[in-house]
Design a protein around this motif. Sequence first.
Motif, PDB file in Angstrom:
ATOM      1  N   VAL A 133       2.663  -1.732 -13.291  1.00  0.00           N
ATOM      2  CA  VAL A 133       1.777  -1.386 -12.176  1.00  0.00           C
ATOM      3  C   VAL A 133       2.537  -1.020 -10.903  1.00  0.00           C
ATOM      4  CG1 VAL A 133       1.364  -3.763 -11.372  1.00  0.00           C
ATOM      5  CG2 VAL A 133      -0.349  -1.984 -10.956  1.00  0.00           C
ATOM      6  N   LEU A 134       3.624  -1.689 -10.627  1.00  0.00           N
ATOM      7  CA  LEU A 134       4.331  -1.430  -9.374  1.00  0.00           C
ATOM      8  C   LEU A 134       5.172  -0.160  -9.416  1.00  0.00           C
ATOM      9  CD1 LEU A 134       5.251  -5.101  -8.489  1.00  0.00           C
ATOM     10  CD2 LEU A 134       3.366  -3.707  -7.621  1.00  0.00           C
ATOM     11  N   THR A 135       5.287   0.455 -10.590  1.00  0.00           N
ATOM     12  CA  THR A 135       6.016   1.718 -10.708  1.00  0.00           C
ATOM     13  C   THR A 135       5.092   2.921 -10.527  1.00  0.00           C
ATOM     14  OG1 THR A 135       5.743   1.928 -13.114  1.00  0.00           O
ATOM     15  CG2 THR A 135       7.646   0.649 -12.322  1.00  0.00           C
ATOM     16  N   LEU A 136       3.792   2.675 -10.415  1.00  0.00           N
ATOM     17  CA  LEU A 136       2.832   3.772 -10.296  1.00  0.00           C
ATOM     18  C   LEU A 136       3.000   4.545  -8.996  1.00  0.00           C
ATOM     19  CD1 LEU A 136      -0.487   2.191 -11.599  1.00  0.00           C
ATOM     20  CD2 LEU A 136       0.705   4.156 -12.560  1.00  0.00           C
ATOM     21  N   LYS A 137       2.975   5.855  -9.107  1.00  0.00           N
ATOM     22  CA  LYS A 137       3.005   6.720  -7.919  1.00  0.00           C
ATOM     23  C   LYS A 137       1.579   6.944  -7.391  1.00  0.00           C
ATOM     24  CE  LYS A 137       7.450   8.335  -8.494  1.00  0.00           C
ATOM     25  NZ  LYS A 137       8.039   7.037  -8.716  1.00  0.00           N
ATOM     26  N   ASP A 138       0.598   6.885  -8.277  1.00  0.00           N
ATOM     27  CA  ASP A 138      -0.810   7.065  -7.918  1.00  0.00           C
ATOM     28  C   ASP A 138      -1.271   5.803  -7.189  1.00  0.00           C
ATOM     29  OD1 ASP A 138      -3.633   7.095  -7.898  1.00  0.00           O
ATOM     30  OD2 ASP A 138      -3.742   8.154  -9.818  1.00  0.00           O
ATOM     31  N   GLN A 139      -1.344   5.882  -5.865  1.00  0.00           N
ATOM     32  CA  GLN A 139      -1.671   4.709  -5.049  1.00  0.00           C
ATOM     33  C   GLN A 139      -3.094   4.205  -5.277  1.00  0.00           C
ATOM     34  OE1 GLN A 139       0.581   2.913  -3.201  1.00  0.00           O
ATOM     35  NE2 GLN A 139       1.980   4.278  -4.287  1.00  0.00           N
ATOM     36  N   GLU A 140      -4.024   5.110  -5.542  1.00  0.00           N
ATOM     37  CA  GLU A 140      -5.410   4.708  -5.809  1.00  0.00           C
ATOM     38  C   GLU A 140      -5.473   3.857  -7.078  1.00  0.00           C
ATOM     39  OE1 GLU A 140      -9.778   6.832  -6.288  1.00  0.00           O
ATOM     40  OE2 GLU A 140      -8.021   7.897  -7.062  1.00  0.00           O
ATOM     41  N   LEU A 141      -4.798   4.313  -8.127  1.00  0.00           N
ATOM     42  CA  LEU A 141      -4.784   3.569  -9.383  1.00  0.00           C
ATOM     43  C   LEU A 141      -4.014   2.259  -9.223  1.00  0.00           C
ATOM     44  CD1 LEU A 141      -5.460   3.304 -12.370  1.00  0.00           C
ATOM     45  CD2 LEU A 141      -3.419   4.685 -12.870  1.00  0.00           C
ATOM     46  N   ARG A 142      -2.912   2.305  -8.516  1.00  0.00           N
ATOM     47  CA  ARG A 142      -2.115   1.096  -8.288  1.00  0.00           C
ATOM     48  C   ARG A 142      -2.959   0.013  -7.611  1.00  0.00           C
ATOM     49  NH1 ARG A 142       3.758   0.599  -5.299  1.00  0.00           N
ATOM     50  NH2 ARG A 142       3.712  -1.644  -5.137  1.00  0.00           N
ATOM     51  N   LYS A 143      -3.694   0.400  -6.575  1.00  0.00           N
ATOM     52  CA  LYS A 143      -4.546  -0.554  -5.853  1.00  0.00           C
ATOM     53  C   LYS A 143      -5.662  -1.075  -6.758  1.00  0.00           C
ATOM     54  CE  LYS A 143      -7.445  -1.064  -1.705  1.00  0.00           C
ATOM     55  NZ  LYS A 143      -7.803  -2.368  -2.100  1.00  0.00           N
ATOM     56  N   LEU A 144      -6.278  -0.193  -7.528  1.00  0.00           N
ATOM     57  CA  LEU A 144      -7.348  -0.594  -8.440  1.00  0.00           C
ATOM     58  C   LEU A 144      -6.856  -1.654  -9.416  1.00  0.00           C
ATOM     59  CD1 LEU A 144     -10.239  -0.060  -9.632  1.00  0.00           C
ATOM     60  CD2 LEU A 144      -9.161   1.697 -11.056  1.00  0.00           C
ATOM     61  N   ILE A 145      -5.695  -1.412 -10.014  1.00  0.00           N
ATOM     62  CA  ILE A 145      -5.157  -2.351 -11.003  1.00  0.00           C
ATOM     63  C   ILE A 145      -4.724  -3.653 -10.341  1.00  0.00           C
ATOM     64  CG2 ILE A 145      -3.301  -2.758 -12.668  1.00  0.00           C
ATOM     65  CD1 ILE A 145      -3.455   0.267 -13.342  1.00  0.00           C
ATOM     66  N   LEU A 146      -3.989  -3.565  -9.234  1.00  0.00           N
ATOM     67  CA  LEU A 146      -3.530  -4.782  -8.546  1.00  0.00           C
ATOM     68  C   LEU A 146      -4.701  -5.646  -8.096  1.00  0.00           C
ATOM     69  CD1 LEU A 146      -0.498  -3.629  -6.372  1.00  0.00           C
ATOM     70  CD2 LEU A 146      -0.478  -5.353  -8.183  1.00  0.00           C
ATOM     71  N   ASP A 147      -5.696  -5.028  -7.495  1.00  0.00           N
ATOM     72  CA  ASP A 147      -6.867  -5.784  -7.037  1.00  0.00           C
ATOM     73  C   ASP A 147      -7.544  -6.495  -8.200  1.00  0.00           C
ATOM     74  OD1 ASP A 147      -6.380  -4.928  -4.457  1.00  0.00           O
ATOM     75  OD2 ASP A 147      -8.070  -3.513  -4.378  1.00  0.00           O
ATOM     76  N   TYR A 148      -7.666  -5.794  -9.318  1.00  0.00           N
ATOM     77  CA  TYR A 148      -8.310  -6.414 -10.476  1.00  0.00           C
ATOM     78  C   TYR A 148      -7.476  -7.575 -11.011  1.00  0.00           C
ATOM     79  CZ  TYR A 148     -10.746  -7.350 -14.736  1.00  0.00           C
ATOM     80  OH  TYR A 148     -11.441  -8.012 -15.722  1.00  0.00           O
ATOM     81  N   LEU A 149      -6.179  -7.343 -11.183  1.00  0.00           N
ATOM     82  CA  LEU A 149      -5.313  -8.388 -11.734  1.00  0.00           C
ATOM     83  C   LEU A 149      -5.315  -9.634 -10.856  1.00  0.00           C
ATOM     84  CD1 LEU A 149      -2.210  -6.343 -12.964  1.00  0.00           C
ATOM     85  CD2 LEU A 149      -4.033  -7.347 -14.365  1.00  0.00           C
ATOM     86  N   LEU A 150      -5.269  -9.445  -9.553  1.00  0.00           N
ATOM     87  CA  LEU A 150      -5.212 -10.585  -8.642  1.00  0.00           C
ATOM     88  C   LEU A 150      -6.528 -11.371  -8.595  1.00  0.00           C
ATOM     89  CD1 LEU A 150      -3.079  -9.006  -5.787  1.00  0.00           C
ATOM     90  CD2 LEU A 150      -2.364 -10.741  -7.455  1.00  0.00           C
ATOM     91  N   ALA A 151      -7.616 -10.745  -9.036  1.00  0.00           N
ATOM     92  CA  ALA A 151      -8.909 -11.431  -9.064  1.00  0.00           C
ATOM     93  C   ALA A 151      -9.299 -11.889 -10.475  1.00  0.00           C
ATOM     94  CB  ALA A 151      -9.994 -10.504  -8.524  1.00  0.00           C
TER      95      ALA A 151
END
Length: 168
Positions: A133-151
């Motif tokens: 996830v932290l290697t993603l260049k697509d910031q929208e997708l990165r945020k979507l995944i991080l937000d989901y994982l953290l919740a």
Amino acid sequence: MQNLVIILAVILAFGNNQESALSRVRSLYQKAPNEEGAAKDLLRFTNDFDEGNPVLLGYNGAAHMMMAKHVVNPFSKMSHFNKGKKIYKNAILSAPENIELRFLRFAVQSEAPGFLGYKENITEDKKFLMDEVLTLKDQELRKLILDYLLASKSMSAGEKIILKEKSN
């Protein structure tokens, strides 16, 4: 020369349409678990895409699975869920290393009731997502995944701490 300019314009327009379509799909996906209208819109919108785009196909499968949450009839629930599962399986078979598809599978399996027996890839997808996830260049997708994982309830407190530390 003029033909080259036209070809480049078409390519750029198609690319922007793909990006805007994906952005719209992601937005509907985030609303769909709680809003039946968004789930229906996601299903309708992703039905318009053929199997040439595994990510949009994956969202179509996820939309069917979310519709199962919004219908009352038990047969309709199972029908939506099983159709979504089949569509999603085909999408991930065509692009097994796609992080967005792996995210969708992780999210669907994390949220699926245990009695459905659809939880077999949670551990492998969680590891894949945490590694990538932290290697993603697509910031929208990165945020979507991080937000989901953290919740997510499928993530331990320790895994969430590690993810937060890596993302800062």
